[in-house]
Design an enzyme around this catalytic site. Structure first.
Site, PDB file in Angstrom:
ATOM      1  N   ASP A   7       0.852  -1.189   0.000  1.00  0.00           N
ATOM      2  CA  ASP A   7       0.000   0.000   0.000  1.00  0.00           C
ATOM      3  C   ASP A   7       0.885   1.235   0.000  1.00  0.00           C
ATOM      4  OD1 ASP A   7      -2.489  -1.312   0.149  1.00  0.00           O
ATOM      5  OD2 ASP A   7      -2.272  -1.560   2.313  1.00  0.00           O
ATOM      6  N   HIS A  67      11.854   1.868  -8.306  1.00  0.00           N
ATOM      7  CA  HIS A  67      13.117   1.542  -7.648  1.00  0.00           C
ATOM      8  C   HIS A  67      12.915   1.330  -6.150  1.00  0.00           C
ATOM      9  CE1 HIS A  67      17.525   1.990  -6.939  1.00  0.00           C
ATOM     10  NE2 HIS A  67      17.109   2.534  -5.799  1.00  0.00           N
ATOM     11  N   GLU A  68      12.232   2.268  -5.506  1.00  0.00           N
ATOM     12  CA  GLU A  68      12.006   2.164  -4.064  1.00  0.00           C
ATOM     13  C   GLU A  68      11.070   1.007  -3.724  1.00  0.00           C
ATOM     14  OE1 GLU A  68      13.907   3.674  -2.026  1.00  0.00           O
ATOM     15  OE2 GLU A  68      14.794   4.942  -3.575  1.00  0.00           O
ATOM     16  N   HIS A  71      13.040  -2.112  -3.450  1.00  0.00           N
ATOM     17  CA  HIS A  71      13.703  -2.216  -2.145  1.00  0.00           C
ATOM     18  C   HIS A  71      12.739  -2.706  -1.070  1.00  0.00           C
ATOM     19  CE1 HIS A  71      17.454  -0.712  -3.517  1.00  0.00           C
ATOM     20  NE2 HIS A  71      17.033   0.526  -3.740  1.00  0.00           N
ATOM     21  N   HIS A  77      20.611  -3.017  -4.448  1.00  0.00           N
ATOM     22  CA  HIS A  77      21.180  -2.363  -5.624  1.00  0.00           C
ATOM     23  C   HIS A  77      22.040  -3.388  -6.357  1.00  0.00           C
ATOM     24  CE1 HIS A  77      20.428   1.486  -3.357  1.00  0.00           C
ATOM     25  NE2 HIS A  77      19.883   1.727  -4.536  1.00  0.00           N
TER      26      HIS A  77
END
EC number: 3.4.24.-
Length: 86
Positions: A7, A67-68, A71, A77
């Site tokens: 979410d 990208h986040e 993670h 990375h």
């Protein structure tokens, strides 16, 4: 198979929101942005359906959110992953 649900809470400053004449325009912008994020995640073939400060344009912002998100699900990375020496 197990499913991961991520979410998002989008928080912005006033000057960002002032760019949109109506809440509908803001919602449409956010919807298009997250559709772009989903498209990028789909290219990773991770089976993903689905807090970064970002002052960039739309395309860069989509990249940042994707990208986040990676993670959030544990992706390191490139230089930090298990294949860094190959």
């Amino acid at each position: 198979s197990p499913c991961i649900i991520i979410d998002y809470l989008c928080v912005t400053e006033t000057c960002f929101c002032e760019r949109f004449k109506t809440n509908k325009e803001l919602l449409e912008y956010i919807t298009v942005m997250f559709t772009g994020v989903q498209n990028l995640l789909d290219t990773l073939n991770l089976g993903i359906v689905g807090v970064a400060q970002d002052y960039s344009d739309y395309n860069e912002r989509v990249d940042t959110v994707a990208h986040e998100t990676a993670h959030l699900i544990g992706a390191p990375h490139d230089e930090e992953g298990p294949c860094q020496d190959t």
